[in-house]
Design a protein around this motif. Structure first.
Motif, PDB file in Angstrom:
ATOM      1  N   LYS A 168      17.816  57.992  77.786  1.00 23.49           N
ATOM      2  CA  LYS A 168      16.365  58.163  77.863  1.00 23.49           C
ATOM      3  C   LYS A 168      15.702  57.023  78.622  1.00 23.49           C
ATOM      4  O   LYS A 168      14.515  57.074  78.899  1.00 23.49           O
ATOM      5  N   GLU A 195      31.304  56.590  65.725  1.00 27.86           N
ATOM      6  CA  GLU A 195      30.934  57.606  66.703  1.00 27.86           C
ATOM      7  C   GLU A 195      29.433  57.888  66.672  1.00 27.86           C
ATOM      8  O   GLU A 195      28.816  58.124  67.707  1.00 27.86           O
ATOM      9  N   SER A 196      28.835  57.841  65.483  1.00 26.43           N
ATOM     10  CA  SER A 196      27.390  58.013  65.366  1.00 26.43           C
ATOM     11  C   SER A 196      26.658  56.866  66.065  1.00 26.43           C
ATOM     12  O   SER A 196      25.696  57.086  66.809  1.00 26.43           O
ATOM     13  N   PHE A 197      27.125  55.649  65.833  1.00 26.16           N
ATOM     14  CA  PHE A 197      26.517  54.479  66.477  1.00 26.16           C
ATOM     15  C   PHE A 197      26.601  54.602  67.998  1.00 26.16           C
ATOM     16  O   PHE A 197      25.602  54.446  68.698  1.00 26.16           O
ATOM     17  N   VAL A 246      18.357  49.205  73.590  1.00 23.28           N
ATOM     18  CA  VAL A 246      18.903  49.066  72.241  1.00 23.28           C
ATOM     19  C   VAL A 246      19.089  47.578  71.980  1.00 23.28           C
ATOM     20  O   VAL A 246      19.731  46.884  72.765  1.00 23.28           O
ATOM     21  N   GLY A 261      27.096  57.250  69.844  1.00 20.97           N
ATOM     22  CA  GLY A 261      26.302  58.379  70.324  1.00 20.97           C
ATOM     23  C   GLY A 261      24.821  58.057  70.381  1.00 20.97           C
ATOM     24  O   GLY A 261      24.127  58.438  71.331  1.00 20.97           O
ATOM     25  N   ASN A 262      24.328  57.352  69.375  1.00 17.12           N
ATOM     26  CA  ASN A 262      22.911  56.977  69.360  1.00 17.12           C
ATOM     27  C   ASN A 262      22.586  55.957  70.433  1.00 17.12           C
ATOM     28  O   ASN A 262      21.523  56.021  71.060  1.00 17.12           O
ATOM     29  N   VAL A 263      23.481  55.011  70.669  1.00 19.39           N
ATOM     30  CA  VAL A 263      23.267  54.035  71.744  1.00 19.39           C
ATOM     31  C   VAL A 263      23.243  54.761  73.088  1.00 19.39           C
ATOM     32  O   VAL A 263      22.355  54.538  73.917  1.00 19.39           O
ATOM     33  N   GLU A 264      24.205  55.652  73.300  1.00 24.30           N
ATOM     34  CA  GLU A 264      24.270  56.405  74.556  1.00 24.30           C
ATOM     35  C   GLU A 264      23.008  57.242  74.765  1.00 24.30           C
ATOM     36  O   GLU A 264      22.431  57.253  75.855  1.00 24.30           O
ATOM     37  N   GLY A 265      22.577  57.946  73.722  1.00 19.84           N
ATOM     38  CA  GLY A 265      21.381  58.776  73.828  1.00 19.84           C
ATOM     39  C   GLY A 265      20.140  57.970  74.147  1.00 19.84           C
ATOM     40  O   GLY A 265      19.306  58.388  74.954  1.00 19.84           O
ATOM     41  N   THR A 266      20.016  56.818  73.516  1.00 19.42           N
ATOM     42  CA  THR A 266      18.861  55.960  73.761  1.00 19.42           C
ATOM     43  C   THR A 266      18.866  55.435  75.189  1.00 19.42           C
ATOM     44  O   THR A 266      17.832  55.415  75.869  1.00 19.42           O
TER      45      THR A 266
END
Length: 90
Positions: free
Chosen positions: A38, A26-28, A42, A30-35
């Motif tokens: 913006k 979920e962290s991975f 990735v 979420g970070n891909v989605e956030g990047t």
């Protein structure tokens, strides 16, 4: 493979609990989605890269009626497989 099966496989491979594997996945994601939100890219060397591309507005046709419709512009996510992933699949 669905998300649950992936979590199970990650937990087994890494020797961690399913809860820890779920949190890591979920962290991975979420970070891909956030990047991507913006507008950044990735890239995982050997696996592939995700990027955001702008699809411009265009006209289309309703297949049932044949009427012309307007399709709004939107952002789309693109994935390009890396060389190692491509060669592993082929």
């Amino acid at each position: 493979m669905n998300k649950t099966e992936l979590i199970d496989a990650m937990a087994a491979d890494a020797g961690i609990t399913k809860a820890a594997a779920k949190k890591a996945l979920e962290s991975f994601l979420g970070n891909v989605e956030g990047t991507l939100k913006k507008g950044d890219r990735v890239s995982l060397v050997g696996f592939g890269s995700w990027s955001v591309s702008r699809r411009s507005a265009r006209e289309g046709r309703n297949p049932q009626t044949g009427a012309t419709i307007k399709i709004a512009a939107k952002n789309v996510v693109k994935f390009k497989a890396g060389a190692e992933l491509s060669s592993a699949v082929n």
